[in-house]
Every structure is written in C-alpha cells, then in structure tokens.
Scaffold this motif. Structure first.
Motif, mmCIF file in Angstrom:
data_model
loop_
_atom_site.group_PDB
_atom_site.id
_atom_site.type_symbol
_atom_site.label_atom_id
_atom_site.label_comp_id
_atom_site.label_asym_id
_atom_site.label_seq_id
_atom_site.Cartn_x
_atom_site.Cartn_y
_atom_site.Cartn_z
ATOM 1 N N GLY A 267 34.386 56.115 43.228
ATOM 2 C CA GLY A 267 34.188 54.679 43.101
ATOM 3 C C GLY A 267 35.094 54.050 42.058
ATOM 4 N N LYS A 282 32.728 47.082 42.398
ATOM 5 C CA LYS A 282 32.947 47.209 43.838
ATOM 6 C C LYS A 282 34.271 47.936 44.086
ATOM 7 C CE LYS A 282 33.340 44.569 48.148
ATOM 8 N NZ LYS A 282 32.359 45.442 48.852
ATOM 9 N N LYS A 285 38.773 49.074 49.700
ATOM 10 C CA LYS A 285 38.628 49.785 50.977
ATOM 11 C C LYS A 285 39.518 51.022 51.056
ATOM 12 C CE LYS A 285 42.147 46.980 53.347
ATOM 13 N NZ LYS A 285 42.428 46.095 54.510
ATOM 14 N N TYR A 311 42.056 42.682 42.432
ATOM 15 C CA TYR A 311 40.648 42.674 42.040
ATOM 16 C C TYR A 311 40.353 41.407 41.248
ATOM 17 C CZ TYR A 311 36.278 43.916 39.742
ATOM 18 O OH TYR A 311 34.979 43.915 39.289
ATOM 19 N N ASP A 316 33.883 40.211 41.013
ATOM 20 C CA ASP A 316 33.721 41.617 41.389
ATOM 21 C C ASP A 316 33.966 41.855 42.881
ATOM 22 O OD1 ASP A 316 33.201 44.345 41.138
ATOM 23 O OD2 ASP A 316 31.041 44.087 41.478
ATOM 24 N N TYR A 317 35.133 41.434 43.353
ATOM 25 C CA TYR A 317 35.527 41.811 44.704
ATOM 26 C C TYR A 317 37.051 41.813 44.810
ATOM 27 C CZ TYR A 317 36.190 36.818 45.901
ATOM 28 O OH TYR A 317 36.599 35.506 45.941
#
Length: 340
Positions: A267, A282, A285, A311, A316-317
């Motif tokens: 992660g 997060k 991909k 980022y 947070d994405y």
C-alpha cells in the motif's frame, strides 16, 4: 629650383649615402673571421607516466569544474533510460528529447540519479564494476567508467546529498544482498566506504536529510524489513527510525521536507519525520520501482504511457497525468528528475 625640390634632393642623397655605407659595412663583416658556432648538447627530459596521467586527470577535473558553472537546458525535465538511449520529458512538451549513445544497463531503477549537470547510473547487470555518466551540457554519454575502491553490484540505491556526494546503499553483490553504505565524491570522482547497515538489505529506497540517510524497506533472508533505518553519516551510527510498518517490497519513496511517502507492495504510507506518526493513504492503481517524485510540493508517480498520476494530498486520491511526463513503458528502467 624651389625649396621643396631642394629638400627632396637632400633626402634622396642622404638615403643613397646611408645605403652605400651599410653595404660596405656588410662586406667588411663577411670578409672578417668569425668565431665558430657551437651547438649546445640537447637536454634529455624524462617524463613520469604516472605524473603525466595525474596531470591529465587534474586538467580534466578542472575542465569539469568549470563546466559545472555553466547551465544546461533541461531544468524540470524527467530523464528516462531505455535499452540504448535516454529521453528527456517535460510536461509542456509533447515530444521528448531523445539522445543515443547509452550502453544499456539493467537493474538500475534505483541507481540512476541527477547531480550537478550530470546523470549517473551505477552498476547493473553485466556491468557491476562500472558506472555511466551523462553530461547534460555536452549532451554526451561517458560509458564504462571503472568503480574503484569499493564493490560494484546490481540494484544499487544512489542518493544525492544535494552538495558534494552521492551515497550508494544496499543492492545485490555477487548474487547476495548487501549492507553497504559507500560514497562517490562528485568533484574527485573517487569512491570510499562510509559505513554499513546492521544487516544486509538488498533492494531499498533512500533519502538524505540533515546529514542522515533514511533507508526504507529492504529484505533479509527472505523476510521483509518493515522499517525505516536512520544512518548518521558523520558518526557512522545507525538506529531504527520507524519500525513495524506496513510496508512490503518497497517500490518508491519521496520526501516533502516533513513526511516520508512510501509506496510498497502493501500500500501507500506516510511517515512523519519528527513525530514518526504513520498514516495509511489511498494507493494508486499501479506502481513501479523508484518512479515517485516530489516536484515542488506535488507528488508524481510516472509509470509510463497512460499510467502517470499525481497524488492530491488534501483529498487523498490520485488523478491521471499527461503522457508528456513520461510515455515509455519500462517499469524497471532508471528515471530521475532534473532539478537543481
């Protein structure tokens, strides 16, 4: 006869008389005996080959030092290595600059680093005992430069201190993980040993901050080292900065001056440098080895065509980025940001 004609006649007469006297003097010198001319014995000079080579090296270093004061044209570009060339990408340019002359190296995803007008690539499969250097001003590759004084290797992690030195950490030497911490002096082009980590770590990420190397991840005897180690260069002391982290095979990391961002097989994690607090973020991909960068205050992950991302810290994405940042698709190739 006017005055001007009289003066011209006197001048002409004087010049002719002087010429005649000069000729007569030359004749007397030719007829008079002259002392023999003795040639001096030639002087033999012995040249010391070692001294000559040293002088050549010093001249080359002085020239390199002078060139370091010049500026290149690739500020804020991303330097990406392919099999036999390199490409320089810029977000505002559709077509990258491609330069040939690179002698291919593999297993150098962490060993590629920018420092003072040059990009360095250390070791690699089939060329463990040499390094390559690309001069951005000359736009020229220098291949197969010997690594002397230390061992070479594959998967070496190269970390620039922002000043004089590039630190070489971990990697694989003779098929075994290494605990090395070595140093390459950019000015003298000399390698030296600095210290070592408590255990071999193999493939790691690293950052340099305030005289310390922060070594992230790695593995020992098949077990992932889920920690950040802090190595103080001046004293050679090593301690655990953060332990028991949820980081697997460490893929990429970056540092924004406050937090260390770690992207691994388990992660995406943020570790505060001071408080050592940990926050899980997060994950993108897709990931790749050593492809995450801080540019200003922005975090970019440049995996390649259709897989470049940014980022957004506040939300947070991740959002997609243009292929202008990087369009080749070599996930384990060397990549670095050109930024002084």
């Amino acid at each position: 006869m006017d005055h001007s004609q009289v003066n011209q006649s006197i001048v002409q007469s004087s010049n002719d008389l002087d010429l005649l006297l000069a000729i007569q003097q030359c004749e007397r010198l030719l007829l008079s005996p002259q002392p023999p001319v003795r040639l001096k014995k030639p002087r033999i000079v012995n040249i010391d080959d070692n001294l000559s080579q040293l002088l050549k090296m010093n001249i080359a270093k002085n020239m390199a030092s002078q060139s370091s004061d010049r500026r290149h044209e690739f500020q804020n570009h991303y330097f990406s290595i392919s099999l036999d060339s390199c490409s320089l990408y810029h977000p505002d340019k559709v077509t990258p600059v491609t330069i040939h002359g690179f002698k291919g190296r593999t297993n150098v995803a962490y060993a590629t680093v920018f420092a003072r007008n040059n990009v360095y690539v250390f070791g690699g499969q089939g060329c463990t005992d040499t390094y390559a250097r690309f001069n951005l001003i000359e736009q020229k590759w220098y291949n197969d430069i010997p690594i002397q004084g230390i061992l070479g290797g594959e998967y070496i992690t190269a970390c620039y201190d922002g000043s004089q030195n590039i630190y070489l950490v971990g990697g694989i030497i003779n098929s075994l993980p290494s605990n090395r911490i070595d140093c390459f002096n950019i000015s003298t082009e000399e390698f030296s040993q600095v210290g070592s980590l408590p255990t071999p770590v193999g493939i790691v990420s690293a950052i340099f901050h305030n005289g310390k190397l922060y070594v992230i991840g790695g593995s020992h005897k098949g077990v992932q080292l889920r920690r950040i180690q802090e190595f103080e260069v001046a004293t050679g002391q090593c301690r655990i900065h953060s332990g028991a982290l949820d980081i697997g095979d460490c893929t990429s990391c970056c540092f924004d001056g406050k937090d260390i961002y770690v992207l691994s097989g388990d992660g995406f994690t943020r570790v505060n440098m001071i408080t050592k607090s940990v926050k899980h973020l997060k994950a993108p991909k897709r990931a790749a080895r050593n492809k995450m960068f801080i540019d200003g205050n922005r975090i970019f992950l440049l995996v390649g065509k259709r897989n470049n991302m940014e980022y957004i810290k506040e939300k947070d994405y991740w959002i997609p980025l243009s292929d202008n940042y990087r369009s080749d698709e070599l996930p384990n190739a060397g990549l670095c940001l050109i930024k002084d």
